[in-house]
Design a protein around this motif. Sequence first.
Motif, mmCIF file in Angstrom:
data_model
loop_
_atom_site.group_PDB
_atom_site.id
_atom_site.type_symbol
_atom_site.label_atom_id
_atom_site.label_comp_id
_atom_site.label_asym_id
_atom_site.label_seq_id
_atom_site.Cartn_x
_atom_site.Cartn_y
_atom_site.Cartn_z
ATOM 1 N N LYS A 40 0.561 -1.398 0.092
ATOM 2 C CA LYS A 40 -0.019 -0.250 0.037
ATOM 3 C C LYS A 40 0.962 1.003 0.173
ATOM 4 N N VAL A 41 0.515 2.392 -0.526
ATOM 5 C CA VAL A 41 0.888 3.840 -0.853
ATOM 6 C C VAL A 41 0.046 4.444 -0.142
ATOM 7 N N TYR A 42 1.582 5.529 1.396
ATOM 8 C CA TYR A 42 0.928 6.522 1.573
ATOM 9 C C TYR A 42 1.839 7.862 1.385
ATOM 10 N N ALA A 43 1.250 8.453 1.813
ATOM 11 C CA ALA A 43 2.005 10.165 1.188
ATOM 12 C C ALA A 43 1.257 11.072 1.898
ATOM 13 N N LEU A 44 2.368 11.780 2.538
ATOM 14 C CA LEU A 44 2.756 12.865 3.553
ATOM 15 C C LEU A 44 3.305 14.496 2.692
ATOM 16 N N ASP A 45 3.212 14.619 3.457
ATOM 17 C CA ASP A 45 4.285 16.822 3.343
ATOM 18 C C ASP A 45 5.863 15.876 3.354
ATOM 19 N N ASP A 46 6.249 15.744 2.542
ATOM 20 C CA ASP A 46 8.013 15.401 3.086
ATOM 21 C C ASP A 46 8.753 16.561 3.587
ATOM 22 N N ALA A 47 8.396 18.021 4.213
ATOM 23 C CA ALA A 47 9.155 18.393 5.608
ATOM 24 C C ALA A 47 8.177 18.285 6.693
ATOM 25 N N CYS A 67 12.195 11.364 10.854
ATOM 26 C CA CYS A 67 13.248 12.303 10.037
ATOM 27 C C CYS A 67 15.191 12.102 10.340
ATOM 28 N N PRO A 68 15.572 12.712 9.500
ATOM 29 C CA PRO A 68 16.852 12.116 9.541
ATOM 30 C C PRO A 68 17.646 12.874 9.779
ATOM 31 N N LEU A 69 17.329 14.513 11.022
ATOM 32 C CA LEU A 69 17.972 15.462 11.164
ATOM 33 C C LEU A 69 18.077 15.203 13.036
ATOM 34 N N HIS A 70 16.384 14.840 13.513
ATOM 35 C CA HIS A 70 16.698 14.755 15.005
ATOM 36 C C HIS A 70 16.034 13.966 15.314
ATOM 37 N N HIS A 71 15.207 12.929 14.535
ATOM 38 C CA HIS A 71 15.157 11.759 14.535
ATOM 39 C C HIS A 71 13.339 11.731 15.251
ATOM 40 N N TRP A 72 12.272 12.663 14.392
ATOM 41 C CA TRP A 72 11.300 13.316 15.089
ATOM 42 C C TRP A 72 10.743 11.835 14.726
ATOM 43 N N SER A 73 9.102 11.178 14.139
ATOM 44 C CA SER A 73 9.317 10.254 13.844
ATOM 45 C C SER A 73 7.530 10.598 13.744
ATOM 46 N N GLY A 79 -0.165 11.035 9.889
ATOM 47 C CA GLY A 79 0.721 12.070 9.605
ATOM 48 C C GLY A 79 1.423 12.560 11.524
ATOM 49 N N ARG A 80 0.174 11.696 12.299
ATOM 50 C CA ARG A 80 0.696 12.046 13.532
ATOM 51 C C ARG A 80 2.005 12.214 14.732
ATOM 52 N N VAL A 81 2.305 13.022 15.183
ATOM 53 C CA VAL A 81 3.613 12.862 15.996
ATOM 54 C C VAL A 81 3.570 11.009 16.600
ATOM 55 N N VAL A 82 4.772 10.889 16.744
ATOM 56 C CA VAL A 82 4.743 9.553 17.485
ATOM 57 C C VAL A 82 5.698 9.813 18.734
ATOM 58 N N GLU A 83 6.902 10.621 18.094
ATOM 59 C CA GLU A 83 8.386 11.325 18.254
ATOM 60 C C GLU A 83 8.788 12.362 18.414
ATOM 61 N N GLY A 84 8.834 13.292 19.059
ATOM 62 C CA GLY A 84 8.424 14.904 18.796
ATOM 63 C C GLY A 84 7.124 16.112 19.704
ATOM 64 N N GLN A 88 2.818 18.985 15.892
ATOM 65 C CA GLN A 88 3.317 19.693 15.334
ATOM 66 C C GLN A 88 2.608 18.042 14.232
ATOM 67 N N ASN A 89 1.559 17.872 13.896
ATOM 68 C CA ASN A 89 1.618 16.675 12.949
ATOM 69 C C ASN A 89 0.985 16.735 11.582
ATOM 70 N N LEU A 90 1.968 16.323 10.010
ATOM 71 C CA LEU A 90 1.928 16.050 9.500
ATOM 72 C C LEU A 90 0.694 16.017 8.403
ATOM 73 N N LYS A 91 0.206 17.218 7.579
ATOM 74 C CA LYS A 91 -0.530 16.706 6.329
ATOM 75 C C LYS A 91 -0.660 15.476 5.424
ATOM 76 N N THR A 92 -1.009 14.860 5.521
ATOM 77 C CA THR A 92 -1.277 13.995 4.468
ATOM 78 C C THR A 92 -2.439 13.818 3.328
ATOM 79 N N TYR A 93 -1.873 12.904 2.334
ATOM 80 C CA TYR A 93 -2.993 12.768 0.621
ATOM 81 C C TYR A 93 -3.641 11.442 0.544
ATOM 82 N N GLU A 94 -4.372 11.480 0.168
ATOM 83 C CA GLU A 94 -4.435 10.060 -0.314
ATOM 84 C C GLU A 94 -3.681 9.532 -0.974
ATOM 85 N N ALA A 95 -3.558 8.523 -1.219
ATOM 86 C CA ALA A 95 -2.562 8.304 -2.216
ATOM 87 C C ALA A 95 -3.307 6.759 -2.586
ATOM 88 N N LYS A 96 -3.219 6.477 -4.111
ATOM 89 C CA LYS A 96 -3.096 5.361 -4.412
ATOM 90 C C LYS A 96 -2.877 4.587 -5.794
#
Length: 108
Positions: A40-47, A67-73, A79-84, A88-96
């Motif tokens: 399955k594919v998922y899409a979310l903001d890259d930043a 995240c490769p910088l400070h390991h927020w997950s 898009g919900r923050v797991v660590e951080g 500061q959640n991320l926007k997600t997009y429908e993908a198929k």
Amino acid sequence: MDSPAETFHEVATEEELAQNRLMVVEVLGLKLALVYSNFKVYALDDACTHLGGSLGRGTLKGQTVVCPLHHWSFNFANGRVVEGVSDQNLKTYEAKIADGKVFVKIPN
């Protein structure tokens, strides 16, 4: 049926995404992280919402992208923050995936 304000855009091939499992794409000026998990594919903001690190260049850990910088997950499905910082959640997009191609729905 899709509304005129939202359309699916082809962003990658399934083969390309399956080989990488995590990648960055750009569509309509938006940089998105694509995740391939359990066919399955998922899409979310890259930043990352912390300091803008590229999540598509991060790592996958279970149901999260790190995240490769400070390991927020972030949970890549919602898009919900797991660590951080929790608000500061991320926007997600429908993908198929259709006919071996990956599509993401972007509001116009």
